[in-house]
Design a protein around this motif. Structure first.
Motif, short mmCIF file in Angstrom:
data_model
loop_
_atom_site.label_atom_id
_atom_site.label_comp_id
_atom_site.label_asym_id
_atom_site.label_seq_id
_atom_site.Cartn_x
_atom_site.Cartn_y
_atom_site.Cartn_z
N GLN A 142 51.87 -67.05 24.32
CA GLN A 142 51.49 -67.01 25.47
C GLN A 142 51.93 -66.12 26.75
OE1 GLN A 142 49.65 -69.79 26.52
NE2 GLN A 142 49.00 -69.31 24.73
N THR A 143 51.73 -65.22 25.76
CA THR A 143 53.43 -64.39 26.95
C THR A 143 52.36 -62.46 26.92
OG1 THR A 143 55.67 -62.90 27.58
CG2 THR A 143 54.96 -63.65 24.90
N GLU A 144 52.76 -61.77 27.90
CA GLU A 144 51.92 -60.31 27.56
C GLU A 144 53.17 -59.43 27.20
OE1 GLU A 144 49.10 -60.24 28.41
OE2 GLU A 144 48.86 -62.44 29.19
N HIS A 145 54.17 -59.59 26.89
CA HIS A 145 55.20 -58.42 26.76
C HIS A 145 55.13 -58.72 25.36
CE1 HIS A 145 57.24 -59.79 31.76
NE2 HIS A 145 56.49 -59.29 31.47
N VAL A 146 54.38 -58.08 24.96
CA VAL A 146 54.06 -58.25 23.44
C VAL A 146 54.26 -56.51 22.79
CG1 VAL A 146 52.96 -58.91 21.51
CG2 VAL A 146 53.10 -60.63 23.24
N THR A 147 55.30 -56.58 21.24
CA THR A 147 55.42 -55.26 21.09
C THR A 147 55.07 -55.23 19.82
OG1 THR A 147 56.45 -54.51 23.01
CG2 THR A 147 56.37 -53.22 20.49
N VAL A 148 54.32 -55.13 19.09
CA VAL A 148 54.07 -54.17 17.29
C VAL A 148 54.39 -53.41 17.22
CG1 VAL A 148 51.89 -55.24 15.82
CG2 VAL A 148 53.02 -56.52 17.07
N VAL A 149 55.20 -53.05 16.05
CA VAL A 149 55.34 -51.39 15.49
C VAL A 149 55.45 -51.92 14.34
CG1 VAL A 149 57.47 -49.95 15.43
CG2 VAL A 149 57.64 -51.67 17.41
N LEU A 150 54.53 -50.64 13.89
CA LEU A 150 53.52 -50.96 12.26
C LEU A 150 54.11 -49.81 11.48
CD1 LEU A 150 49.93 -52.17 12.76
CD2 LEU A 150 52.17 -53.76 12.56
N ASP A 151 55.20 -49.47 10.35
CA ASP A 151 55.20 -48.72 9.85
C ASP A 151 54.89 -48.50 8.16
OD1 ASP A 151 56.72 -45.93 8.86
OD2 ASP A 151 58.66 -47.31 9.87
N ALA A 207 44.75 -56.87 21.41
CA ALA A 207 44.76 -58.34 22.34
C ALA A 207 45.53 -58.37 23.42
CB ALA A 207 45.83 -59.50 21.40
N LYS A 208 46.49 -57.26 23.01
CA LYS A 208 48.00 -57.66 24.62
C LYS A 208 49.02 -56.85 24.43
CE LYS A 208 48.29 -62.28 24.79
NZ LYS A 208 48.48 -63.45 24.99
N GLY A 209 49.69 -56.56 24.96
CA GLY A 209 51.43 -55.91 25.64
C GLY A 209 51.23 -54.02 24.31
N VAL A 210 51.51 -54.04 23.71
CA VAL A 210 51.88 -52.53 23.07
C VAL A 210 51.81 -52.58 21.31
CG1 VAL A 210 53.37 -51.03 22.97
CG2 VAL A 210 52.68 -52.09 24.87
N VAL A 211 50.90 -51.52 20.93
CA VAL A 211 51.09 -51.59 19.53
C VAL A 211 51.11 -50.38 18.93
CG1 VAL A 211 49.05 -51.92 17.62
CG2 VAL A 211 49.15 -53.35 18.56
N ILE A 212 52.25 -50.01 18.43
CA ILE A 212 52.29 -48.78 17.51
C ILE A 212 53.06 -48.36 16.10
CG2 ILE A 212 54.73 -47.19 17.78
CD1 ILE A 212 56.13 -48.88 20.10
N ALA A 213 52.10 -47.29 15.84
CA ALA A 213 52.01 -47.12 14.32
C ALA A 213 52.95 -46.15 14.28
CB ALA A 213 50.47 -47.34 14.33
N SER A 214 53.08 -45.97 13.33
CA SER A 214 54.09 -44.68 12.38
C SER A 214 53.11 -43.81 12.38
CB SER A 214 54.50 -45.38 11.47
OG SER A 214 54.04 -45.43 10.44
N ALA A 215 51.22 -43.83 11.76
CA ALA A 215 50.35 -42.72 11.85
C ALA A 215 49.02 -42.85 12.04
CB ALA A 215 51.26 -42.18 10.39
N LYS A 216 48.20 -41.89 12.56
CA LYS A 216 46.70 -42.20 12.55
C LYS A 216 46.68 -43.38 11.52
CE LYS A 216 44.69 -39.50 14.92
NZ LYS A 216 44.21 -38.31 15.26
N GLN A 261 53.29 -49.90 33.80
CA GLN A 261 53.94 -48.96 33.53
C GLN A 261 55.21 -49.85 33.38
OE1 GLN A 261 53.08 -46.50 32.96
NE2 GLN A 261 51.08 -46.89 33.66
N PRO A 262 55.64 -50.36 32.79
CA PRO A 262 56.54 -51.68 31.19
C PRO A 262 56.89 -50.52 30.62
CG PRO A 262 55.14 -52.42 30.03
CD PRO A 262 54.05 -51.36 31.15
N PRO A 263 59.00 -49.88 30.81
CA PRO A 263 59.82 -50.41 30.03
C PRO A 263 59.17 -50.23 28.28
CG PRO A 263 60.64 -51.69 30.98
CD PRO A 263 58.99 -51.56 31.71
N ILE A 264 59.58 -49.58 27.59
CA ILE A 264 59.76 -49.88 26.18
C ILE A 264 60.05 -50.82 25.89
CG2 ILE A 264 61.08 -48.66 24.72
CD1 ILE A 264 59.62 -47.54 22.42
N TYR A 265 59.03 -52.27 25.00
CA TYR A 265 59.81 -53.37 24.39
C TYR A 265 59.80 -54.27 25.74
CZ TYR A 265 61.67 -52.07 20.01
OH TYR A 265 61.43 -51.06 19.08
#
Length: 755
Positions: free
Chosen positions: A180-189, A248-257, A329-333
């Protein structure tokens, strides 16, 4: 490297409530009630961190990892001490806890059921990645997946395929949608191709992820997705349209293509994911609140450079962002940092003894932090005192409070580098490749008498280079034009990731003694480069200096954005970069042959700086590009306050251009700017130029004499240590001051578009 756009990134989507005893409809009804409440955004920050090392070696397709638990420790320390998370709002799942049921239950109970509009949510996964058949694909028939600890491949998967209980990207899409929030960060290493060990690292990919397309999700996973889809009120068509359009929302960061490997690296005293280490280290060092785009670009460049050193392959992190226009333009996290940039944070104080976590230190500089002196500051940046390191094990260090009064309260204490220790008699760490097993004793005998060269097992980590023979397998592995590949059977030098050091291989019939004799001068030059890299301090320098590499175009008419490095803590408020998006090319640090480049250094301080600029080429050679007026070096090396230096500069008498030519591969610009006069080093440069008859305005190329030159330069930079006002606990080393030195590295790759 970094792809900063909104194209489809991961085909993400849900998991199965029946497997974890959840009532999907009730969960979503709860969420809808939350959304209807017109409450102000809260400051609560929730995180779920998953790290899996203990994959069973006996299970088909698995290999244990080593750095994933360290990743979780790094992320937790960063979130708590830099981004203001509370420990009780962070759930960690380690090894046997990280089952499919455990991960999905924690995501629901800790994140979905607790997060309200405006809350911050972080989900981090470090472990094996895979790819399995997507029953409703977008373009790619395979869907990326996360491998929990209890999802082995079927016994005969290579020939018969079968089902697994991975958590698909489709599942993650649905779980993120339920928040229920847009402030979502997913990090996949993790990664989705490759497999097995290479050099000093392990690839975070399950065997068969890229070779067997007949691996399917099991029915539990598919049922889980259907229940989430229904609970979220999505028709099959709407679900397909949304997930194929983006995250879906927020930011998704992946460690590699998707097609690249993610490295699990042995850094000697500990293992970690190359991406997570460089991501958390960069965020500790970030001195201002850049937008996620800018922060990611810095992280991606650093992580890609280190990962390639250990893998021999490109690892290009990616991210995608999907946020409402009001938080464009949000800051990271989604958090504006209120604590100061730092190399370390104090985790325990016992009288004068201090324990601290070195989260902000680059892996290649760790050896310099065994005796380093820090400024101790509070969360507002006010000076509290000084701390000196007494001992260090990996990223955990013990020190002593040597100046100022210990705070009486439990206020957070951050440590910023003040005087970095430079080890005496640093050695070049060489590993012997298995291709030399038959000649191992002969090679060791030849190396044992070479000063400042130490032979270590390859898997021990902390290996600078590897001596080996070119095998047919290594030859095929090289990402080089065939004309630049050494002959099979020749002996030469590899980097830890098995890419080669150019011009280090001889003839296939060369004897061991002849090969080592031929390489002796190169060992000296490589050690000089290793020593110079210990000076690098872009994050901790107090000098307001920037260094840029400016591509000026190529024969193909291509241009690229400048590559800029800056002294983070020396930047005045007027010089901070605006938090606005910057779109860069896919590989901003890759430049084609025939490109002309220029180096630009800006001295924004109020004092003159003595400056040296060096180029490190793919064969390990060092070229001194500035200064080149060998008759008046001290004057020539001075960059006045407010002045901008350009190299090359015909108006100054430079007789060269910087045109990128083969061999292709990694290059590096080293910029050293100091308040201290580097007189002895400049005299040494002048003497070398005179001995070789080098004319004014012409660069000076290295040989083994550059090791002594590097030592001389460091001695110049440490002259002020004798004038130190603070009495150190152990004062038997050399120290450089972050208030007197800015030392930057600008790495870039030269490639051939026709290769």
């Amino acid at each position: 490297m970094a792809i900063l756009n909104r194209r489809r990134f991961l085909q993400l989507t849900g998991s199965a409530f029946a497997a974890v005893g959840m009532n999907a409809l009730n969960v979503v009804r709860q969420g809808r009630r939350y959304a209807q409440v017109l409450a102000q955004p809260t400051s609560r920050k929730l995180a779920l961190l998953v790290g899996i090392n203990a994959y069973s070696q006996d299970a088909a397709g698995w290999s244990p990892l080593n750095g994933c638990v360290t990743d979780i420790q790094m992320q937790e320390e960063l979130l708590v001490h830099r981004f203001g998370f509370n420990h009780r709002d962070i759930v960690t799942l380690i090894d046997q806890q990280a089952t499919r049921t455990g991960i999905l239950t924690a995501f629901n109970d800790h994140l979905i059921q607790q997060a309200k509009p405006g809350d911050v949510v972080v989900f981090h996964f470090s472990g094996h990645g895979s790819r399995i058949v997507d029953p409703n694909p977008c373009e790619n028939p395979l869907n990326s997946s996360l491998v929990p600890i209890d999802s082995p491949l079927p016994e005969n998967y290579r020939t018969e395929g079968g089902e697994v209980q991975d958590i698909m990207g489709r599942s993650l899409f649905l779980l993120m949608s339920a928040l229920q929030t847009e402030h979502v960060t997913v990090v996949l290493d993790s990664c989705y191709s490759g497999g097995g060990k290479r050099g000093t690292m392990t690839i975070r990919s399950r065997d068969g992820a890229d070779t067997n397309p007949q691996i399917y999700p099991n029915q539990t996973e598919l049922s889980y997705q259907e229940q989430w889809r229904s609970a979220l009120g999505l028709s099959p068509e709407a679900f397909a349209t949304q997930r194929c359009a983006g995250i879906a929302k927020g930011v998704v960061i992946a460690s590699a293509k998707e097609e690249e490997v993610a490295a699990d690296v042995n850094f000697g005293e500990f293992h970690a994911g190359a991406f997570t280490y460089l991501m958390t280290q960069s965020l500790w060092q970030e001195a201002h609140n850049d937008s996620v785009e800018r922060a990611f670009n810095t992280i991606a460049q650093a992580a890609s450079t280190v990962a390639e050193k250990y893998t021999g392959r490109l690892q290009r992190p990616e991210f995608e962002i999907e946020v409402p226009s009001q938080i464009e333009q949000p800051p990271i996290y989604f958090i504006s940092k209120s604590t100061p940039a730092a190399e370390a944070v104090v985790t325990d104080v016992n009288h004068q003894q201090v324990r601290f976590w070195l989260g902000g230190v680059h892996p290649e500089q760790l050896a310099s932090y065994d005796r380093t002196v820090f400024r101790a500051i509070d969360a507002q940046g006010q000076l509290l005192g000084q701390v000196q390191t007494l001992e260090r094990s990996g990223l955990v260090a013990q020190g002593e409070w040597i100046e100022g009064n210990l705070p009486s309260s439990n206020q957070p204490i951050f440590l910023q580098e003040d005087q970095r220790s430079i080890p005496e008699n640093l050695s070049l760490q060489l590993g012997l490749d298995s291709s030399l097993d038959g000649d191992r004793s002969a090679v060791e005998q030849q190396l044992v008498d070479i000063p400042r060269v130490q032979v270590k097992p390859v898997l021990a980590g902390e290996i600078d280079y590897i001596i080996g023979r070119m095998t047919p397998e290594y030859w095929a592995f090289l990402v080089l034009p065939e004309a630049e590949r050494p002959a099979v059977g020749s002996i030469g030098i590899f980097l830890p990731g098995q890419q080669i050091l150019h011009d280090s291989f001889g003839q296939p019939e060369e004897l061991i003694q002849a090969a080592i004799d031929r390489l002796r001068p190169k060992f000296s030059v490589l050690l000089a480069v290793r020593l110079l890299r210990l000076l690098l301090n872009p994050g901790s320098s107090q000098l307001d200096v920037t260094a840029s590499l400016i591509p000026a175009g190529s024969s193909a008419g291509a241009t690229a954005a400048p590559i800029e490095i800056r002294g983070q803590r020396g930047i005045s408020a007027a010089n901070t970069m605006p938090s606005q998006p910057v779109l860069v090319s896919e590989d901003p640090n890759r430049l084609p042959v025939e490109t002309y480049v220029q180096i630009v250094v800006k001295n924004n301080t109020s004092q003159d700086l003595f400056t040296s600029i060096l180029l490190v080429e793919p064969d390990g050679r060092i070229v001194s590009l500035f200064p080149t007026d060998y008759d008046a070096l001290e004057t020539a090396a001075t960059v006045r306050s407010g002045e901008t230096l350009q190299v090359p500069d015909p108006n100054r008498g430079d007789r060269f251009n910087l045109r990128l030519t083969p061999p292709t591969g990694k290059h590096e610009i080293l910029v050293i700017a100091s308040l201290l006069p580097i007189r002895e080093a400049l005299q040494a440069i002048g003497q070398l130029a005179a001995n070789r008859g080098i004319q004014r305005g012409t660069p000076l190329q290295s040989d083994d004499a550059f090791l002594q030159l590097s030592e001389t330069l460091i001695n110049d930079l440490t002259q002020s240590s004798s004038n130190r006002s603070v009495q150190l606990v152990q004062d038997n080393g050399r120290y450089i001051s972050s208030q007197e030195l800015a030392a930057f590295s600008i790495p870039f790759e030269v490639y051939s578009p026709d290769a």
